[in-house]
Structure formats: C-alpha cells, structure tokens
Design a protein around this motif. Structure first.
Motif, PDB file in Angstrom:
ATOM      1  N   ILE A   5     -16.155 -14.750 -26.406  1.00  0.00           N
ATOM      2  CA  ILE A   5     -16.875 -14.778 -27.683  1.00  0.00           C
ATOM      3  C   ILE A   5     -15.865 -15.045 -28.792  1.00  0.00           C
ATOM      4  N   THR A   6     -16.200 -15.995 -29.638  1.00  0.00           N
ATOM      5  CA  THR A   6     -15.343 -16.368 -30.760  1.00  0.00           C
ATOM      6  C   THR A   6     -16.120 -16.220 -32.058  1.00  0.00           C
ATOM      7  N   LEU A   7     -15.497 -15.610 -33.052  1.00  0.00           N
ATOM      8  CA  LEU A   7     -16.077 -15.487 -34.391  1.00  0.00           C
ATOM      9  C   LEU A   7     -15.177 -16.260 -35.352  1.00  0.00           C
ATOM     10  N   ASP A   8     -15.740 -17.247 -36.032  1.00  0.00           N
ATOM     11  CA  ASP A   8     -14.990 -18.070 -36.977  1.00  0.00           C
ATOM     12  C   ASP A   8     -15.718 -18.097 -38.312  1.00  0.00           C
ATOM     13  N   GLU A   9     -14.958 -17.988 -39.390  1.00  0.00           N
ATOM     14  CA  GLU A   9     -15.546 -18.117 -40.718  1.00  0.00           C
ATOM     15  C   GLU A   9     -15.817 -19.586 -41.006  1.00  0.00           C
ATOM     16  N   PHE A  48     -20.727 -17.638 -34.667  1.00  0.00           N
ATOM     17  CA  PHE A  48     -20.611 -16.933 -33.403  1.00  0.00           C
ATOM     18  C   PHE A  48     -20.741 -17.956 -32.281  1.00  0.00           C
ATOM     19  N   THR A  49     -19.739 -18.007 -31.398  1.00  0.00           N
ATOM     20  CA  THR A  49     -19.792 -18.911 -30.251  1.00  0.00           C
ATOM     21  C   THR A  49     -19.555 -18.099 -28.992  1.00  0.00           C
ATOM     22  N   ALA A  50     -20.411 -18.272 -28.006  1.00  0.00           N
ATOM     23  CA  ALA A  50     -20.260 -17.579 -26.722  1.00  0.00           C
ATOM     24  C   ALA A  50     -20.182 -18.611 -25.608  1.00  0.00           C
ATOM     25  N   HIS A  51     -19.221 -18.432 -24.724  1.00  0.00           N
ATOM     26  CA  HIS A  51     -19.085 -19.280 -23.536  1.00  0.00           C
ATOM     27  C   HIS A  51     -19.233 -18.377 -22.322  1.00  0.00           C
TER      28      HIS A  51
END
Length: 76
Positions: free
Chosen positions: A12-16, A23-26
């Motif tokens: 899970i990646t959180l980017d402004e 929110f990106t989930a792989h």
C-alpha cells in the motif's frame, strides 16, 4: 479443493497530490491461478469493504499531525 484463500502479498502506497492523498494498493499472488482463485472467492469485494470501514474510522477523528507515519495509535 480447499476453501482457504491463497497467501496475498499487499503493498500500500500513500502519496500526496493536488487534491489530497492518493491511495494505491497492489495485491500479488504466488501464481496467476492463486490470483484467479482469490478473486473468484470475492477478495476484491472484501478488500473494498475493508477500505470502506477504514474510511469511516478516519472520518470519526482528525488525524494528529504529531503522529509519525508507520506509528500505530490505539483507538484509531
């Protein structure tokens, strides 16, 4: 045939960005067959429900800017 879901490796990646936080989930599986089996058993729906619950929890209380990323805060 087992009814258990295969192991899932989640990143899970959180980017402004300009509108807030992206929110990106792989989700990764050991094989394409495992991935197909997981999705045929509703992992997409279950993951979506979990995200809806997280969204509802985050709406209850403002995030404290003093909390550092990766820190677990009890009750949140």
């Amino acid at each position: 045939m087992t009814t258990e879901l295969p192991p899932t490796f989640v990143t899970i990646t959180l980017d402004e960005d300009a509108t807030g936080t992206r929110f990106t989930a792989h989700l990764r599986y050991q094989s394409a067959v495992d991935g197909e089996r997981a999705f045929s058993r509703g992992v997409e729906r279950g993951f979506g429900q979990a995200l809806d619950q997280l969204d509802a929890l985050l709406a209850l209380k403002p995030i404290d800017d003093a909390v550092q990323p990766g820190t677990h805060v009890a009750g949140r």
